[in-house]
Design a protein around this motif. Structure first.
Motif, PDB file in Angstrom:
ATOM      1  N   ASN A   1      -6.077  -5.315  -5.675  1.00  0.00           N
ATOM      2  CA  ASN A   1      -7.228  -4.621  -5.078  1.00  0.00           C
ATOM      3  C   ASN A   1      -7.122  -3.101  -5.101  1.00  0.00           C
ATOM      4  O   ASN A   1      -8.127  -2.413  -5.124  1.00  0.00           O
TER       5      ASN A   1
ATOM      6  N   VAL B   1     -19.870  -0.490  -1.420  1.00  0.00           N
ATOM      7  CA  VAL B   1     -19.307  -1.016  -0.178  1.00  0.00           C
ATOM      8  C   VAL B   1     -18.950   0.153   0.739  1.00  0.00           C
ATOM      9  O   VAL B   1     -18.434   1.176   0.283  1.00  0.00           O
TER      10      VAL B   1
ATOM     11  N   ASP C   1       0.851  -1.195   0.000  1.00  0.00           N
ATOM     12  CA  ASP C   1       0.000   0.000   0.000  1.00  0.00           C
ATOM     13  C   ASP C   1       0.889   1.249   0.000  1.00  0.00           C
ATOM     14  O   ASP C   1       2.055   1.192   0.404  1.00  0.00           O
TER      15      ASP C   1
ATOM     16  N   TYR D   1     -13.946   5.582 -14.412  1.00  0.00           N
ATOM     17  CA  TYR D   1     -13.908   4.506 -13.413  1.00  0.00           C
ATOM     18  C   TYR D   1     -14.576   3.263 -13.984  1.00  0.00           C
ATOM     19  O   TYR D   1     -14.052   2.154 -13.878  1.00  0.00           O
TER      20      TYR D   1
ATOM     21  N   THR E   1     -16.875   2.088   2.463  1.00  0.00           N
ATOM     22  CA  THR E   1     -15.457   2.406   2.670  1.00  0.00           C
ATOM     23  C   THR E   1     -15.238   3.898   2.420  1.00  0.00           C
ATOM     24  O   THR E   1     -16.141   4.605   1.984  1.00  0.00           O
TER      25      THR E   1
HETATM   26  N1  LIG Z   1     -16.081   1.004  -2.060  1.00  0.00           N
HETATM   27  C1  LIG Z   1     -16.861   0.531  -3.029  1.00  0.00           C
HETATM   28  O1  LIG Z   1     -18.077   0.834  -3.121  1.00  0.00           O
HETATM   29  C2  LIG Z   1     -16.279  -0.398  -4.044  1.00  0.00           C
HETATM   30  C3  LIG Z   1     -14.893  -0.474  -4.265  1.00  0.00           C
HETATM   31  N2  LIG Z   1     -14.429  -1.326  -5.255  1.00  0.00           N
HETATM   32  C4  LIG Z   1     -13.004  -1.425  -5.509  1.00  0.00           C
HETATM   33  O2  LIG Z   1     -12.387  -2.027  -4.375  1.00  0.00           O
HETATM   34  C5  LIG Z   1     -11.012  -1.628  -4.304  1.00  0.00           C
HETATM   35  C6  LIG Z   1     -10.724  -1.102  -2.912  1.00  0.00           C
HETATM   36  O3  LIG Z   1     -11.559   0.011  -2.727  1.00  0.00           O
HETATM   37  P1  LIG Z   1     -12.010   0.518  -1.263  1.00  0.00           P
HETATM   38  O4  LIG Z   1     -11.574  -0.446  -0.234  1.00  0.00           O
HETATM   39  O5  LIG Z   1     -13.421   0.925  -1.355  1.00  0.00           O
HETATM   40  O6  LIG Z   1     -11.112   1.851  -1.193  1.00  0.00           O
HETATM   41  P2  LIG Z   1     -10.333   2.550   0.006  1.00  0.00           P
HETATM   42  O7  LIG Z   1     -10.052   3.920  -0.499  1.00  0.00           O
HETATM   43  O8  LIG Z   1     -11.033   2.349   1.285  1.00  0.00           O
HETATM   44  O9  LIG Z   1      -8.948   1.714   0.057  1.00  0.00           O
HETATM   45  C7  LIG Z   1      -8.101   1.697  -1.052  1.00  0.00           C
HETATM   46  C8  LIG Z   1      -6.705   1.331  -0.596  1.00  0.00           C
HETATM   47  O10 LIG Z   1      -5.860   1.328  -1.733  1.00  0.00           O
HETATM   48  C9  LIG Z   1      -4.703   2.087  -1.444  1.00  0.00           C
HETATM   49  N3  LIG Z   1      -4.137   2.655  -2.674  1.00  0.00           N
HETATM   50  C10 LIG Z   1      -4.649   3.676  -3.408  1.00  0.00           C
HETATM   51  N4  LIG Z   1      -3.860   3.936  -4.458  1.00  0.00           N
HETATM   52  C11 LIG Z   1      -2.814   3.061  -4.386  1.00  0.00           C
HETATM   53  C12 LIG Z   1      -1.665   2.834  -5.182  1.00  0.00           C
HETATM   54  N5  LIG Z   1      -1.397   3.586  -6.251  1.00  0.00           N
HETATM   55  N6  LIG Z   1      -0.823   1.843  -4.822  1.00  0.00           N
HETATM   56  C13 LIG Z   1      -1.072   1.096  -3.728  1.00  0.00           C
HETATM   57  N7  LIG Z   1      -2.133   1.256  -2.917  1.00  0.00           N
HETATM   58  C14 LIG Z   1      -2.991   2.241  -3.258  1.00  0.00           C
HETATM   59  C15 LIG Z   1      -5.154   3.149  -0.460  1.00  0.00           C
HETATM   60  O11 LIG Z   1      -4.061   3.681   0.279  1.00  0.00           O
HETATM   61  C16 LIG Z   1      -6.123   2.356   0.389  1.00  0.00           C
HETATM   62  O12 LIG Z   1      -5.473   1.700   1.453  1.00  0.00           O
HETATM   63  C17 LIG Z   1     -10.835  -0.583  -5.409  1.00  0.00           C
HETATM   64  O13 LIG Z   1     -10.262  -1.208  -6.553  1.00  0.00           O
HETATM   65  C18 LIG Z   1     -12.267  -0.142  -5.723  1.00  0.00           C
HETATM   66  O14 LIG Z   1     -12.399   0.324  -7.048  1.00  0.00           O
HETATM   67  C19 LIG Z   1     -15.269  -2.099  -6.021  1.00  0.00           C
HETATM   68  C20 LIG Z   1     -16.618  -2.043  -5.831  1.00  0.00           C
HETATM   69  C21 LIG Z   1     -17.203  -1.213  -4.809  1.00  0.00           C
END
Ligand SMILES: NC(=O)C1=CN([C@@H]2O[C@H](COP(=O)(O)OP(=O)(O)OC[C@H]3O[C@@H](n4cnc5c(N)ncnc54)[C@H](O)[C@@H]3O)[C@@H](O)[C@H]2O)C=CC1
Ligand SMILES: CCCCCC(=O)CC\C=C/C=C/C=C/[C@@H](O)[C@@H](O)CCCC(=O)O
Length: 260
Positions: free
Chosen positions: A91, A189, A36, A151, A191
């Protein structure tokens, strides 16, 4: 696939869905490398995880999935520390329609980059043990979200790339990596990513209300719900080339049109 003593790498591992995926892997006996960019949150989480699971089963690496060099170095450290890689969850992801090139760089290019670099460690063709790669796509990887077209494009790309890699695996023994490839397609989700949406829609901010109505209509999942579906794609060795769509009303494996 039993997870005891398997080695997993999770990107975007320290918050949200990635943290839940990390914890379900640890609860099921795997060793987990957390990659991360958020070093502060990573170190804080590691203090918690080391107390609960021991220092020998967890590793945090500050790694930006936009950087080939950083991912390559991280994967080598994981292989050196844990003796190989069996599971990868690509992820890490963002939603920011104003910074759409960065969104593409992380959400799609980061998944491709991580997958290709992981092949060097996981593929049976290069001395690896095989395994499974699960890419976190989205429901927006199956149906378009009008308020965030870029996106949506990245997530459609993740689904297409994942399915193509799975077919490559199945279609020719020459690419007998011994690796399964699956896509995780959750709905909304709870988050940080979801909670910051209104500010991230850029030129489509006029569609914020419509998006909020969609969230109300579909409802939201917890990160634990997502982690359970992730575990299904990892442990069920019949799953390859699947896109698992799920939302509060239920889940389904997406059926895609057969073109030939
Ligand atoms: N929250 C939602 O409603 C949904 C999210 N997703 C996907 O799930 C995945 C995780 O999303 P969430 O947990 O909601 O987001 P979040 O923002 O809570 O967590 C994302 C994590 O990825 C890390 N991150 C961001 N850019 C990065 C990079 N360049 N290199 C390494 N780490 C990096 C961040 O520091 C954070 O820890 C994403 O791919 C998102 O598109 C998919 C469907 C629904
Ligand atoms: C904008 C917030 C995105 C949060 C991150 C996600 O990946 C969540 C994706 C969740 C749901 C996506 C739903 C997509 C629905 C489309 O198929 C379409 O049905 C929406 C059309 C608009 C409408 O019906 O009102």
């Amino acid at each position: 696939m039993a997870l005891n003593d398997k080695t997993a790498v999770v990107t975007g591992a320290v918050m949200g869905i990635g943290r839940a995926i990390t914890e379900i892997l640890l609860r099921n006996g795997a060793k987990v490398a957390l990659l991360d960019v958020n070093e502060t949150a990573g170190k804080d989480l590691m203090e918690v995880l080391e107390k609960q699971y021991g220092r020998e089963r967890t590793l945090f690496l500050n790694c930006n999935v936009e950087s080939e060099e950083q991912i390559k170095a991280a994967f080598k450290k994981v292989a050196d520390a844990f003796g190989g890689i069996d599971i990868l969850c690509n992820n890490a992801g963002i939603l920011n329609e104003s910074m759409w090139e960065k969104t593409v760089s992380i959400n799609l290019m980061g998944v491709i980059r991580g997958t290709y670099l992981a092949l060097e460690h996981m593929s049976k063709l290069s001395g690896g043990r095989g395994g499974v790669i699960v890419n976190t796509a989205s429901m927006a990887g199956v149906g378009p979200l009008p308020s965030c077209p870029v996106y949506t494009a990245t997530k459609h790309g993740v689904v297409g790339f994942t399915r193509a890699m799975a077919v490559t695996r199945a279609a020719s023994t020459a690419s007998g990596y011994g690796i399964r490839f699956n896509a995780l397609c959750p709905g909304f989700v709870q988050t940080d990513l979801l909670s910051t949406i209104p500010a991230k829609l850029g030129k489509f901010c006029h569609l914020a209300d419509m998006t909020n109505q969609l969230v109300e209509k579909i409802g939201t999942l917890t990160v634990s719900d997502v982690a359970e579906c992730f575990l299904e794609l990892v442990t069920d060795e019949t799953k390859n080339g699947e896109a698992l769509l799920f939302f509060p009303q239920g889940k389904q494996y997406v059926t895609f049109p057969s073109l030939i």
